[in-house]
Scaffold this motif. Structure first.
Motif, PDB file in Angstrom:
ATOM      1  N   THR A  37       0.840  -1.194   0.000  1.00  0.00           N
ATOM      2  CA  THR A  37       0.000   0.000   0.000  1.00  0.00           C
ATOM      3  C   THR A  37       0.877   1.246   0.000  1.00  0.00           C
ATOM      4  OG1 THR A  37      -1.639  -1.222   1.237  1.00  0.00           O
ATOM      5  CG2 THR A  37      -1.925   1.151   1.162  1.00  0.00           C
ATOM      6  N   GLY A  38       1.972   1.183   0.754  1.00  0.00           N
ATOM      7  CA  GLY A  38       2.911   2.302   0.782  1.00  0.00           C
ATOM      8  C   GLY A  38       3.682   2.467  -0.502  1.00  0.00           C
ATOM      9  N   LEU A  39       4.088   1.367  -1.080  1.00  0.00           N
ATOM     10  CA  LEU A  39       4.961   1.436  -2.264  1.00  0.00           C
ATOM     11  C   LEU A  39       4.189   1.580  -3.572  1.00  0.00           C
ATOM     12  CD1 LEU A  39       7.478  -1.446  -1.408  1.00  0.00           C
ATOM     13  CD2 LEU A  39       8.078   0.971  -1.622  1.00  0.00           C
ATOM     14  N   GLY A  40       3.081   0.862  -3.666  1.00  0.00           N
ATOM     15  CA  GLY A  40       2.366   0.796  -4.942  1.00  0.00           C
ATOM     16  C   GLY A  40       3.197   0.073  -5.976  1.00  0.00           C
ATOM     17  N   LEU A  41       2.760   0.156  -7.215  1.00  0.00           N
ATOM     18  CA  LEU A  41       3.545  -0.443  -8.295  1.00  0.00           C
ATOM     19  C   LEU A  41       4.723   0.476  -8.614  1.00  0.00           C
ATOM     20  CD1 LEU A  41       0.788  -1.663 -10.766  1.00  0.00           C
ATOM     21  CD2 LEU A  41       2.453  -3.093  -9.559  1.00  0.00           C
ATOM     22  N   PRO A  42       5.855  -0.105  -8.965  1.00  0.00           N
ATOM     23  CA  PRO A  42       6.994   0.762  -9.288  1.00  0.00           C
ATOM     24  C   PRO A  42       6.765   1.524 -10.596  1.00  0.00           C
ATOM     25  CG  PRO A  42       7.532  -1.539  -9.690  1.00  0.00           C
ATOM     26  CD  PRO A  42       6.184  -1.538  -9.060  1.00  0.00           C
ATOM     27  N   THR A  43       7.206   2.749 -10.618  1.00  0.00           N
ATOM     28  CA  THR A  43       7.211   3.517 -11.861  1.00  0.00           C
ATOM     29  C   THR A  43       8.668   3.658 -12.288  1.00  0.00           C
ATOM     30  OG1 THR A  43       7.548   5.647 -10.797  1.00  0.00           O
ATOM     31  CG2 THR A  43       5.260   4.879 -11.030  1.00  0.00           C
ATOM     32  N   ARG A  44       8.893   4.271 -13.446  1.00  0.00           N
ATOM     33  CA  ARG A  44      10.270   4.386 -13.929  1.00  0.00           C
ATOM     34  C   ARG A  44      11.053   5.440 -13.162  1.00  0.00           C
ATOM     35  NH1 ARG A  44      10.092   3.615 -20.364  1.00  0.00           N
ATOM     36  NH2 ARG A  44      12.333   3.470 -20.018  1.00  0.00           N
ATOM     37  N   LYS A  45      10.362   6.105 -12.210  1.00  0.00           N
ATOM     38  CA  LYS A  45      11.102   7.036 -11.342  1.00  0.00           C
ATOM     39  C   LYS A  45      11.832   6.290 -10.229  1.00  0.00           C
ATOM     40  CE  LYS A  45       8.237  10.996 -12.281  1.00  0.00           C
ATOM     41  NZ  LYS A  45       6.811  11.287 -12.121  1.00  0.00           N
ATOM     42  N   GLU A  47      14.555   3.976  -8.999  1.00  0.00           N
ATOM     43  CA  GLU A  47      15.863   3.689  -9.579  1.00  0.00           C
ATOM     44  C   GLU A  47      15.966   2.285 -10.207  1.00  0.00           C
ATOM     45  OE1 GLU A  47      18.368   5.607 -10.101  1.00  0.00           O
ATOM     46  OE2 GLU A  47      19.925   4.143 -10.598  1.00  0.00           O
ATOM     47  N   ASP A  48      15.542   1.276  -9.452  1.00  0.00           N
ATOM     48  CA  ASP A  48      15.617  -0.112  -9.917  1.00  0.00           C
ATOM     49  C   ASP A  48      14.745  -0.404 -11.131  1.00  0.00           C
ATOM     50  OD1 ASP A  48      17.352  -1.058  -8.133  1.00  0.00           O
ATOM     51  OD2 ASP A  48      15.975  -2.431  -7.121  1.00  0.00           O
ATOM     52  N   TRP A  49      13.796   0.455 -11.371  1.00  0.00           N
ATOM     53  CA  TRP A  49      12.815   0.202 -12.426  1.00  0.00           C
ATOM     54  C   TRP A  49      12.896   1.231 -13.538  1.00  0.00           C
ATOM     55  CZ3 TRP A  49       9.731  -4.047 -12.907  1.00  0.00           C
ATOM     56  CH2 TRP A  49       9.725  -4.918 -11.799  1.00  0.00           C
ATOM     57  N   LYS A  50      14.031   1.876 -13.607  1.00  0.00           N
ATOM     58  CA  LYS A  50      14.210   2.957 -14.562  1.00  0.00           C
ATOM     59  C   LYS A  50      14.021   2.512 -16.016  1.00  0.00           C
ATOM     60  CE  LYS A  50      17.806   6.306 -15.655  1.00  0.00           C
ATOM     61  NZ  LYS A  50      19.195   6.667 -15.334  1.00  0.00           N
ATOM     62  N   TYR A  51      14.436   1.274 -16.321  1.00  0.00           N
ATOM     63  CA  TYR A  51      14.492   0.856 -17.720  1.00  0.00           C
ATOM     64  C   TYR A  51      13.309  -0.004 -18.158  1.00  0.00           C
ATOM     65  CZ  TYR A  51      19.300   2.414 -17.114  1.00  0.00           C
ATOM     66  OH  TYR A  51      20.411   3.148 -16.846  1.00  0.00           O
ATOM     67  N   THR A  52      12.477  -0.414 -17.204  1.00  0.00           N
ATOM     68  CA  THR A  52      11.394  -1.315 -17.589  1.00  0.00           C
ATOM     69  C   THR A  52      10.049  -0.641 -17.342  1.00  0.00           C
ATOM     70  OG1 THR A  52      12.673  -3.311 -17.317  1.00  0.00           O
ATOM     71  CG2 THR A  52      10.313  -3.536 -17.068  1.00  0.00           C
ATOM     72  N   ASP A  53       9.245  -0.717 -18.371  1.00  0.00           N
ATOM     73  CA  ASP A  53       7.982   0.002 -18.391  1.00  0.00           C
ATOM     74  C   ASP A  53       6.847  -0.954 -18.017  1.00  0.00           C
ATOM     75  OD1 ASP A  53       5.714   1.367 -19.076  1.00  0.00           O
ATOM     76  OD2 ASP A  53       6.467   2.032 -21.033  1.00  0.00           O
ATOM     77  N   LEU A  54       6.177  -0.658 -16.905  1.00  0.00           N
ATOM     78  CA  LEU A  54       5.131  -1.559 -16.415  1.00  0.00           C
ATOM     79  C   LEU A  54       3.726  -1.073 -16.752  1.00  0.00           C
ATOM     80  CD1 LEU A  54       6.443  -2.617 -12.902  1.00  0.00           C
ATOM     81  CD2 LEU A  54       6.157  -4.059 -14.915  1.00  0.00           C
ATOM     82  N   ARG A  55       3.633  -0.183 -17.719  1.00  0.00           N
ATOM     83  CA  ARG A  55       2.289   0.330 -18.031  1.00  0.00           C
ATOM     84  C   ARG A  55       1.331  -0.758 -18.482  1.00  0.00           C
ATOM     85  NH1 ARG A  55       3.474   5.420 -21.661  1.00  0.00           N
ATOM     86  NH2 ARG A  55       5.196   4.045 -22.209  1.00  0.00           N
ATOM     87  N   ALA A  56       1.896  -1.897 -18.916  1.00  0.00           N
ATOM     88  CA  ALA A  56       1.038  -3.030 -19.294  1.00  0.00           C
ATOM     89  C   ALA A  56       0.177  -3.500 -18.130  1.00  0.00           C
ATOM     90  CB  ALA A  56       1.899  -4.185 -19.802  1.00  0.00           C
ATOM     91  N   LEU A  57       0.584  -3.157 -16.905  1.00  0.00           N
ATOM     92  CA  LEU A  57      -0.191  -3.599 -15.738  1.00  0.00           C
ATOM     93  C   LEU A  57      -1.409  -2.726 -15.476  1.00  0.00           C
ATOM     94  CD1 LEU A  57       2.562  -4.560 -13.154  1.00  0.00           C
ATOM     95  CD2 LEU A  57       1.090  -6.082 -14.460  1.00  0.00           C
ATOM     96  N   SER A  58      -1.435  -1.528 -16.070  1.00  0.00           N
ATOM     97  CA  SER A  58      -2.621  -0.695 -15.839  1.00  0.00           C
ATOM     98  C   SER A  58      -3.721  -1.137 -16.809  1.00  0.00           C
ATOM     99  CB  SER A  58      -2.252   0.781 -16.006  1.00  0.00           C
ATOM    100  OG  SER A  58      -1.607   0.974 -17.238  1.00  0.00           O
ATOM    101  N   GLY A  59      -4.779  -0.367 -16.879  1.00  0.00           N
ATOM    102  CA  GLY A  59      -5.883  -0.787 -17.738  1.00  0.00           C
ATOM    103  C   GLY A  59      -6.959  -1.430 -16.890  1.00  0.00           C
TER     104      GLY A  59
END
Lengths: 420, 194
Positions: A37-45, A47-59
């Motif tokens: 709840t605190g973290l939520g899904l990682p965004t590209r902001k 650091e560890d997730w800078k290069y991978t785009d998780l927008r496929a999880l929205s929708g």
């Protein structure tokens, strides 16, 4: 970011999860839920997730598998089959000294190994997907090898995804514990069809002198997001060897964190990511040299066609008292298209003296001279390319220590060349 | 290439892909063959042979048929069997690479072979393997174009015709004695005459 709009987390169902009502498991799940709840899904902001785009999880919203799915024909003869994250069967006899049960059952039985290790290896800190997985802790497998038991024949586990027309998310947890001087080869195969999020977390405990060869074939559905987190604690003189062959998933992330906790511990993390279309294949590793005289080796290979994207992030930390560390890391990429690309980020944090640490990264295309040579002997362009790609694949897979597993992975990787 | 055409059996060679040239019976022995680690020599040879056979409308060789032919050629050329078990040209010495070129020629049975400076950097044993390979293939329906700067190779491959190329033109043609004469007097006279 707080809250979580995509329905990945809804705590209302927690009461129906295995072992609900037992304080230890309830509080573990609650800690995971709070963390996510605190973290939520990682965004590209992040650091560890800078290069991978998780927008496929929205929708559209996510559902969770209601109960055991209908039996799915996986075409595999495996010691355990999980479908949509739920244990469905284990139909192969197990070698003496090896125990393999569903996590759900082990939780209900309040199994000692589960009580002492579950949640102790995979930390919730900063780990979005581990937190989410912990909130949903329900099923998966528990694999124990007794002290001194050495098994040569690989054990096969299949994780199948079959959401049908639904959009499902599942969060299996595997706990693997090898006793002192035990050894095992484990082959985990992911496959599936349809739109799903497979969020696997594996916790691996290797006691003194033990050895685990852990191989994974990630061939998830092209529409899936597949995140696998493997966290390993390696005791003295124990060794962990991993090879991950990733060919599947629209977005595939393989994260491995290894703690070399006592002198003489060693780790080998290798893998090959073969991507095409718009696939994103991410490997993110953390090796923690927390004791002196430990060894780590890492080699990841990427072959990327069309608009596929590869990510390699490899962090190696050598702590102040970890003198005598011997560490090497490499990544090599073969790009088959001008639109494909890779981000390679080695990170060495060295606080000790007297260490050997190296790393290297290369990115290249098919050798045009080699291609011309093969063609000049009558071999058509496509076949000549396949031969050279095959050579790269063979080189990538040569470190696989188990001949049986090597053949299996090699067949799969070679077949990738001609898949659509 | 600034102008003109290269015709081979009436077809424009320059319009053809490298594999089409090979499939139509042309073989170019490289001066510096490429090393290709990871491609086993045996599977490459079989692949090449079957590609050429396919283009000719012949059925592909199975592993057994192929091995029989390959073993026979290896024996003819006195090439050690261990060479074909290594990755293609990887770590081969200069002599081994040239032997490999000649083995490929012997297997593909081209109608026209071009040896481009194949003798450069060769010891006498390797030179003999190359020469024996070429001589064994000599027949009225095959041609070999040997490009060299030296007489040495021509002591082992006796040419039918010798052409001297200077400044992009054939400046003199003759029988094998022309090459011998050149070895004594050098190219100087011919080049100034041109």
């Amino acid at each position: 970011m707080t809250g979580e709009p995509t329905g990945l987390l809804h705590t209302g169902d927690a009461a129906s999860l295995p072992g609900a009502g037992n304080t230890w498991i309830d509080s573990l799940r609650q800690a995971g839920a709070r963390r996510f709840t605190g973290l939520g899904l990682p965004t590209r902001k992040v650091e560890d997730w800078k290069y991978t785009d998780l927008r496929a999880l929205s929708g559209s919203a996510w559902d969770h598998p209601a109960a055991l799915a209908d039996p799915v024909e996986t075409g595999e003869d495996a010691s355990a089959v999980l479908v949509n994250g739920c244990w469905t069967r284990g139909d192969r006899p197990l070698p003496d000294g090896v125990e393999l049960v569903s996590l759900a059952r082990a939780i209900e039985d309040e199994d000692d190994v589960v009580r002492s290790h579950l949640g102790s290896v995979a930390s919730l800190a900063r780990k979005h997907f581990v937190a989410l997985n912990t909130a949903w802790l329900a099923d998966g497998l528990v694999l124990k090898v007794a002290d001194g038991v050495r098994v040569d024949e690989p054990l096969h586990v299949t994780l199948a995804g079959a959401p049908g027309a639904q959009r499902l998310a599942w969060h299996p947890r595997n706990l693997i514990v090898l006793g002192r001087e035990a050894s095992l080869t484990l082959v985990v195969r992911h496959l599936g069809t349809g739109d799903y999020l497979a969020n696997l977390v594996e916790e691996v405990v290797l006691e003194r002198g033990s050895r685990l060869r852990h191989y994974r074939v990630q061939d998830d559905s092209p529409d899936a997001v597949s995140v696998s987190t493997t966290e390993v604690k390696v005791a003295g003189d124990a060794s962990y060897e991993s090879f991950v062959l990733a060919t599947g998933a629209g977005v595939g992330r393989n994260q491995i964190a290894v703690e070399l906790g006592e002198p003489g511990a060693s780790v080998r993390l290798d893998g090959a990511c073969l991507g095409r279309h718009r696939q994103q294949l991410d490997t993110t590793t953390v090796i923690d040299h927390a004791a002196a005289h430990c060894t780590s080796r890492e080699a990841y290979r990427y072959i990327l066609d069309d608009s596929a994207k590869g990510v390699f992030q490899g962090r190696v930390t050598v702590r102040k008292h970890a003198g005598g560390t011997d560490s090497h890391q490499s990544s090599k990429t073969l790009l088959l298209s001008g639109r494909a690309g890779v981000d390679a980020k080695p990170e060495l944090e060295i606080y000790a003296d007297d260490v050997r640490c190296g790393h290297g990264a290369t990115v290249g295309e098919i050798d045009q001279d080699a291609l011309f040579y093969l063609r000049s002997r009558g071999i058509p362009l496509d076949e000549a390319r396949d031969l050279l790609i095959g050579a790269f694949i063979e080189g990538a897979l040569e470190t696989i220590g188990s001949p049986v597993a090597q053949e299996l992975l090699l067949d799969h990787a070679m077949a990738w060349r001609t898949r659509a | 290439m600034t102008e003109g055409q290269v015709l081979y059996k009436g077809e424009d060679l320059l319009e053809m892909e490298p594999e089409e040239r090979a499939q139509s019976g042309l073989f170019l022995a490289f001066q510096y063959p490429v090393e290709i680690p990871g491609v086993p020599t045996v599977s490459f040879l079989k692949h090449a042979m079957n590609s050429v056979r396919k283009a000719k409308g012949e059925s592909p060789l199975d592993a057994f048929e192929f091995k029989k032919i390959m073993d026979a050629r290896l024996a003819d050329l006195r090439i050690d069997n261990s060479m074909v078990r290594r990755p293609l040209n990887a770590g081969f010495s200069g002599g081994e690479k040239k032997r490999m070129e000649i083995l490929q020629m012997a297997l593909l049975e081209p109608e026209l072979t071009i040896l481009d400076e194949t003798d450069s950097g060769l010891d006498i044993d390797a030179l003999k393997v190359v020469a024996d390979g070429v001589n064994a293939m000599r027949s009225p329906d095959r041609a070999t174009l040997v490009i060299t700067h030296y007489q040495r190779l021509l002591n082992h491959i006796i040419p039918d015709r010798v052409h001297v190329l200077a400044g992009g033109r054939i400046v003199r043609s003759g029988d094998p004695s022309l090459a011998l004469k050149l070895e004594e007097s050098g190219y100087g006279d011919l080049v100034t005459a041109a």
